[in-house]
Scaffold this motif. Sequence first.
Motif, PDB file in Angstrom:
ATOM      1  N   ASN A  36       0.782  -1.269  -0.071  1.00  0.00           N
ATOM      2  CA  ASN A  36       0.011  -0.300   0.020  1.00  0.00           C
ATOM      3  C   ASN A  36       0.838   1.223  -0.238  1.00  0.00           C
ATOM      4  O   ASN A  36       1.621   1.461   0.579  1.00  0.00           O
ATOM      5  CB  ASN A  36      -0.974   0.040   1.183  1.00  0.00           C
ATOM      6  N   LEU A  37       0.443   2.116  -0.625  1.00  0.00           N
ATOM      7  CA  LEU A  37       1.283   3.504  -0.907  1.00  0.00           C
ATOM      8  C   LEU A  37       0.666   4.652  -0.094  1.00  0.00           C
ATOM      9  O   LEU A  37      -0.547   4.603  -0.254  1.00  0.00           O
ATOM     10  CB  LEU A  37       1.187   3.993  -2.161  1.00  0.00           C
ATOM     11  N   TYR A  38       1.493   4.975   0.906  1.00  0.00           N
ATOM     12  CA  TYR A  38       0.914   5.724   1.874  1.00  0.00           C
ATOM     13  C   TYR A  38       1.503   7.200   1.610  1.00  0.00           C
ATOM     14  O   TYR A  38       2.600   7.601   1.465  1.00  0.00           O
ATOM     15  CB  TYR A  38       1.323   5.552   3.340  1.00  0.00           C
ATOM     16  N   ARG A  39       0.590   8.277   1.708  1.00  0.00           N
ATOM     17  CA  ARG A  39       1.094   9.845   1.132  1.00  0.00           C
ATOM     18  C   ARG A  39       1.048  10.307   2.625  1.00  0.00           C
ATOM     19  O   ARG A  39      -0.161  10.543   3.215  1.00  0.00           O
ATOM     20  CB  ARG A  39       0.139  10.285   0.203  1.00  0.00           C
ATOM     21  N   ARG A  40       1.988  11.029   2.729  1.00  0.00           N
ATOM     22  CA  ARG A  40       2.003  11.757   4.080  1.00  0.00           C
ATOM     23  C   ARG A  40       2.515  13.410   3.812  1.00  0.00           C
ATOM     24  O   ARG A  40       3.373  13.549   2.957  1.00  0.00           O
ATOM     25  CB  ARG A  40       2.842  11.126   5.090  1.00  0.00           C
ATOM     26  N   LEU A  41       1.905  14.132   4.824  1.00  0.00           N
ATOM     27  CA  LEU A  41       2.384  15.712   4.757  1.00  0.00           C
ATOM     28  C   LEU A  41       2.992  15.986   6.096  1.00  0.00           C
ATOM     29  O   LEU A  41       2.658  15.334   7.184  1.00  0.00           O
ATOM     30  CB  LEU A  41       1.431  16.567   4.437  1.00  0.00           C
ATOM     31  N   LYS A  42       4.014  16.523   6.147  1.00  0.00           N
ATOM     32  CA  LYS A  42       4.444  17.027   7.484  1.00  0.00           C
ATOM     33  C   LYS A  42       3.930  18.492   7.552  1.00  0.00           C
ATOM     34  O   LYS A  42       4.160  19.265   6.648  1.00  0.00           O
ATOM     35  CB  LYS A  42       6.181  17.085   7.577  1.00  0.00           C
ATOM     36  N   ASP A  49       0.620  26.555  16.152  1.00  0.00           N
ATOM     37  CA  ASP A  49       1.300  26.946  17.442  1.00  0.00           C
ATOM     38  C   ASP A  49       2.926  26.648  17.475  1.00  0.00           C
ATOM     39  O   ASP A  49       3.637  26.517  18.457  1.00  0.00           O
ATOM     40  CB  ASP A  49       0.641  25.890  18.572  1.00  0.00           C
ATOM     41  N   GLY A  50       3.281  26.207  16.289  1.00  0.00           N
ATOM     42  CA  GLY A  50       4.905  25.999  15.901  1.00  0.00           C
ATOM     43  C   GLY A  50       5.241  24.475  16.090  1.00  0.00           C
ATOM     44  O   GLY A  50       6.279  24.047  15.516  1.00  0.00           O
ATOM     45  N   THR A  51       4.197  23.582  16.495  1.00  0.00           N
ATOM     46  CA  THR A  51       4.622  22.185  16.668  1.00  0.00           C
ATOM     47  C   THR A  51       4.381  21.571  15.185  1.00  0.00           C
ATOM     48  O   THR A  51       3.851  22.043  14.247  1.00  0.00           O
ATOM     49  CB  THR A  51       3.799  21.567  17.527  1.00  0.00           C
ATOM     50  N   GLU A  52       4.979  20.274  15.081  1.00  0.00           N
ATOM     51  CA  GLU A  52       4.878  19.818  13.630  1.00  0.00           C
ATOM     52  C   GLU A  52       4.098  18.485  13.865  1.00  0.00           C
ATOM     53  O   GLU A  52       4.251  17.941  14.880  1.00  0.00           O
ATOM     54  CB  GLU A  52       6.470  19.594  13.051  1.00  0.00           C
ATOM     55  N   ARG A  53       3.423  18.022  12.834  1.00  0.00           N
ATOM     56  CA  ARG A  53       2.655  16.836  12.712  1.00  0.00           C
ATOM     57  C   ARG A  53       2.749  16.184  11.496  1.00  0.00           C
ATOM     58  O   ARG A  53       2.885  16.738  10.320  1.00  0.00           O
ATOM     59  CB  ARG A  53       1.265  17.472  13.110  1.00  0.00           C
ATOM     60  N   ASP A  54       2.736  14.846  11.445  1.00  0.00           N
ATOM     61  CA  ASP A  54       2.780  14.176  10.306  1.00  0.00           C
ATOM     62  C   ASP A  54       1.268  13.720  10.266  1.00  0.00           C
ATOM     63  O   ASP A  54       0.507  13.024  10.953  1.00  0.00           O
ATOM     64  CB  ASP A  54       3.497  12.739  10.305  1.00  0.00           C
ATOM     65  N   VAL A  55       0.762  13.901   8.806  1.00  0.00           N
ATOM     66  CA  VAL A  55      -0.508  13.791   8.426  1.00  0.00           C
ATOM     67  C   VAL A  55      -0.655  12.919   7.123  1.00  0.00           C
ATOM     68  O   VAL A  55      -0.114  13.176   6.470  1.00  0.00           O
ATOM     69  CB  VAL A  55      -1.340  15.149   8.288  1.00  0.00           C
ATOM     70  N   ARG A  56      -1.580  11.705   7.384  1.00  0.00           N
ATOM     71  CA  ARG A  56      -1.624  10.969   6.144  1.00  0.00           C
ATOM     72  C   ARG A  56      -3.004  11.603   5.387  1.00  0.00           C
ATOM     73  O   ARG A  56      -3.854  11.741   5.960  1.00  0.00           O
ATOM     74  CB  ARG A  56      -1.981   9.432   6.692  1.00  0.00           C
ATOM     75  N   VAL A  57      -2.874  11.829   4.204  1.00  0.00           N
ATOM     76  CA  VAL A  57      -4.020  12.241   3.158  1.00  0.00           C
ATOM     77  C   VAL A  57      -4.255  11.212   2.216  1.00  0.00           C
ATOM     78  O   VAL A  57      -3.314  10.471   1.765  1.00  0.00           O
ATOM     79  CB  VAL A  57      -3.333  13.670   2.794  1.00  0.00           C
ATOM     80  N   ASP A  58      -5.212  11.495   1.532  1.00  0.00           N
ATOM     81  CA  ASP A  58      -5.489  10.699   0.136  1.00  0.00           C
ATOM     82  C   ASP A  58      -4.778  11.150  -0.735  1.00  0.00           C
ATOM     83  O   ASP A  58      -4.233  12.260  -0.918  1.00  0.00           O
ATOM     84  CB  ASP A  58      -7.128  10.624   0.113  1.00  0.00           C
ATOM     85  N   ARG A  59      -4.765  10.622  -1.916  1.00  0.00           N
ATOM     86  CA  ARG A  59      -3.961  10.821  -3.300  1.00  0.00           C
ATOM     87  C   ARG A  59      -4.610  12.190  -3.875  1.00  0.00           C
ATOM     88  O   ARG A  59      -3.608  13.016  -4.327  1.00  0.00           O
ATOM     89  CB  ARG A  59      -4.551   9.709  -4.213  1.00  0.00           C
ATOM     90  N   LEU A  79      -5.870  14.782  -2.463  1.00  0.00           N
ATOM     91  CA  LEU A  79      -5.227  16.021  -1.711  1.00  0.00           C
ATOM     92  C   LEU A  79      -3.706  16.030  -1.834  1.00  0.00           C
ATOM     93  O   LEU A  79      -3.110  17.099  -2.086  1.00  0.00           O
ATOM     94  CB  LEU A  79      -5.743  16.069  -0.335  1.00  0.00           C
ATOM     95  N   TRP A  80      -3.186  15.045  -1.744  1.00  0.00           N
ATOM     96  CA  TRP A  80      -1.641  15.206  -1.871  1.00  0.00           C
ATOM     97  C   TRP A  80      -1.088  15.809  -2.988  1.00  0.00           C
ATOM     98  O   TRP A  80       0.090  16.454  -3.188  1.00  0.00           O
ATOM     99  CB  TRP A  80      -1.072  13.627  -1.660  1.00  0.00           C
ATOM    100  N   LYS A  81      -1.794  15.144  -4.077  1.00  0.00           N
ATOM    101  CA  LYS A  81      -1.170  15.722  -5.537  1.00  0.00           C
ATOM    102  C   LYS A  81      -1.702  17.250  -5.832  1.00  0.00           C
ATOM    103  O   LYS A  81      -1.009  17.988  -6.390  1.00  0.00           O
ATOM    104  CB  LYS A  81      -2.258  14.980  -6.763  1.00  0.00           C
ATOM    105  N   GLU A  82      -2.841  17.806  -4.877  1.00  0.00           N
ATOM    106  CA  GLU A  82      -3.161  19.337  -5.055  1.00  0.00           C
ATOM    107  C   GLU A  82      -2.177  20.068  -4.384  1.00  0.00           C
ATOM    108  O   GLU A  82      -2.165  21.283  -4.514  1.00  0.00           O
ATOM    109  CB  GLU A  82      -4.696  19.170  -4.360  1.00  0.00           C
ATOM    110  N   LEU A  83      -1.487  19.692  -3.205  1.00  0.00           N
ATOM    111  CA  LEU A  83      -0.941  20.609  -2.297  1.00  0.00           C
ATOM    112  C   LEU A  83       0.641  20.539  -2.652  1.00  0.00           C
ATOM    113  O   LEU A  83       1.168  19.832  -3.167  1.00  0.00           O
ATOM    114  CB  LEU A  83      -0.872  19.995  -1.165  1.00  0.00           C
ATOM    115  N   GLU A  84       1.343  21.647  -2.374  1.00  0.00           N
ATOM    116  CA  GLU A  84       2.626  21.976  -2.533  1.00  0.00           C
ATOM    117  C   GLU A  84       3.281  22.292  -1.116  1.00  0.00           C
ATOM    118  O   GLU A  84       2.452  22.849  -0.323  1.00  0.00           O
ATOM    119  CB  GLU A  84       2.894  23.047  -3.519  1.00  0.00           C
ATOM    120  N   VAL A  85       4.348  22.430  -0.886  1.00  0.00           N
ATOM    121  CA  VAL A  85       4.941  22.925   0.133  1.00  0.00           C
ATOM    122  C   VAL A  85       4.928  24.360   0.476  1.00  0.00           C
ATOM    123  O   VAL A  85       4.877  24.970  -0.709  1.00  0.00           O
ATOM    124  CB  VAL A  85       6.644  22.765   0.145  1.00  0.00           C
ATOM    125  N   GLY A  86       4.251  24.804   1.514  1.00  0.00           N
ATOM    126  CA  GLY A  86       3.738  26.390   1.581  1.00  0.00           C
ATOM    127  C   GLY A  86       2.345  26.446   1.599  1.00  0.00           C
ATOM    128  O   GLY A  86       1.963  27.455   2.183  1.00  0.00           O
TER     129      GLY A  86
END
Length: 69
Positions: free
Chosen positions: A25-31, A36-46, A48-55
Amino acid sequence: MTTTNDGAWTGTVVKKSRALLDGSNLYRRLKVRLDDGTERDVRVDRDLWKELEVGDRLVKPPGENPRRS
């Protein structure tokens, strides 16, 4: 850092990644850097992952999936 979609939050994408963690299974994640300045790893669907860019900004309402804001 855990991979979670629980609770409500808003933040900015700082990294995109994908991996075959279990070999089949291919998992797509975003940091995401939360407001509040903390970071979180988030699993997203294909789509949304393709739609987003850093920033890009994300919002995660309670009980819903993350979406672009």
